[in-house]
Scaffold this motif. Sequence first.
Motif, PDB file in Angstrom:
ATOM      1  N   ASP A  93      -5.946  -4.931   9.532  1.00  0.00           N
ATOM      2  CA  ASP A  93      -6.078  -4.383   8.182  1.00  0.00           C
ATOM      3  C   ASP A  93      -4.752  -4.052   7.507  1.00  0.00           C
ATOM      4  N   GLY A  94      -3.653  -4.374   8.130  1.00  0.00           N
ATOM      5  CA  GLY A  94      -2.387  -4.079   7.482  1.00  0.00           C
ATOM      6  C   GLY A  94      -1.182  -4.430   8.328  1.00  0.00           C
ATOM      7  N   ALA A  95      -0.017  -4.145   7.775  1.00  0.00           N
ATOM      8  CA  ALA A  95       1.218  -4.485   8.486  1.00  0.00           C
ATOM      9  C   ALA A  95       2.357  -3.608   7.999  1.00  0.00           C
ATOM     10  N   ILE A  96       3.387  -3.528   8.834  1.00  0.00           N
ATOM     11  CA  ILE A  96       4.567  -2.743   8.485  1.00  0.00           C
ATOM     12  C   ILE A  96       5.779  -3.658   8.453  1.00  0.00           C
ATOM     13  N   SER A 116       7.146   3.751   2.573  1.00  0.00           N
ATOM     14  CA  SER A 116       7.395   4.908   3.429  1.00  0.00           C
ATOM     15  C   SER A 116       8.868   5.289   3.440  1.00  0.00           C
ATOM     16  N   THR A 158       4.510  -0.563   3.843  1.00  0.00           N
ATOM     17  CA  THR A 158       3.235  -0.774   4.532  1.00  0.00           C
ATOM     18  C   THR A 158       2.338  -1.613   3.623  1.00  0.00           C
ATOM     19  N   PHE A 159       1.809  -2.673   4.177  1.00  0.00           N
ATOM     20  CA  PHE A 159       0.919  -3.555   3.419  1.00  0.00           C
ATOM     21  C   PHE A 159      -0.511  -3.373   3.908  1.00  0.00           C
ATOM     22  N   ALA A 160      -1.454  -3.483   2.972  1.00  0.00           N
ATOM     23  CA  ALA A 160      -2.869  -3.495   3.350  1.00  0.00           C
ATOM     24  C   ALA A 160      -3.373  -4.930   3.227  1.00  0.00           C
ATOM     25  N   GLN A 207      -1.603  -5.587  12.097  1.00  0.00           N
ATOM     26  CA  GLN A 207      -2.949  -5.324  12.586  1.00  0.00           C
ATOM     27  C   GLN A 207      -3.920  -6.104  11.706  1.00  0.00           C
ATOM     28  N   ALA A 245       0.815  -1.212   0.000  1.00  0.00           N
ATOM     29  CA  ALA A 245       0.000   0.000   0.000  1.00  0.00           C
ATOM     30  C   ALA A 245       0.848   1.261   0.000  1.00  0.00           C
ATOM     31  N   LYS A 246       2.040   1.166   0.548  1.00  0.00           N
ATOM     32  CA  LYS A 246       2.812   2.397   0.708  1.00  0.00           C
ATOM     33  C   LYS A 246       4.299   2.070   0.892  1.00  0.00           C
ATOM     34  N   LEU A 258       7.401  -5.744  11.493  1.00  0.00           N
ATOM     35  CA  LEU A 258       7.479  -4.891  12.681  1.00  0.00           C
ATOM     36  C   LEU A 258       6.142  -4.783  13.399  1.00  0.00           C
TER      37      LEU A 258
END
Lengths: 179, 126
Positions: A100-103, A74, A121-123, A98, A71-72, A95
Amino acid sequence: MRWYWIDRFEKFVSGVEAVTIKNVTFSEEVVYDYLPGYSHYPHSLIIEGMAQTGGLLLSQLEDFTQKIVLAKISKAEFEGIAQPGDQLRLTARLLSRQTDGAIVEGHVEVNGQPMATLGLTFAILDDSFGKDQFFIPSDLCRVLRALRLFDVGVDADGKPIQVPEFLASAESAALQAAD
Amino acid sequence: MASSEEVFEKVQEALVDALGVEDDEVTKEATMVGDLGAESIDFLDIVFKLEKAFGITIPREELFPDDILTNAEYVQDGKVTADGLTELKGRLPWADLSKFEENPRVQDFGNLLTVNDLCRYVESKL
């Protein structure tokens, strides 16, 4: 076209860390054509390779059933380039995760030397994005085996991770259909 | 304990890093979505950075009361009811809901959060 920018998993610890290898070769069109006269492997594809490494690290936690997209970006800091004959080692660390997503934090080495630091960042998409899976299960299984994920993958206790049942059965069905 | 100014500086740093905005854009009055351009996926990154910067845990429902905003008991005709507002105030005591109360359309809630709200929330966790 195959859109895999990693060659194999070297290490895979479920929910923690995955390390992949990518060998850069002159026979790849992107290496030859991206900047004619200055053959190198594009940074954008290194990011994609890290997304694949980190995405599979995340996806394995739910047996590859979730729809996960990058998704992003960063952070993407590069020093240097990778040229034909070089080997990249991509380390993805999960790291935060959640519903709805992950870092994921990524580190890239070229021939053992630090080359890039990435933040991705993944969705994790829910059913409002459609119920269809992104991948045909039998194809996904074949790719994960080719990447040797199940050869090196272990869970947090160090026990080998198994091929999820729905992937194994889809693979068997595809093989039988091909006979 | 960190002062309000120290909290703001760390929040500002997290937002500059997560959203790619300039320091001077991150004022206390700036709204996260409208002024700073935060999209839903950015909040994952922001929450992670704040947790790391302050050593706190941020449960999602504390910042995003989706359960209230999607509960038929608290929403009628696209607006949060008086009971719903009471519930929101209880959940988000750090947020300034005065403007939202004037016309509490659910669709506007997403653009409510300001940098100052975020700072007050973080301070409530320290």
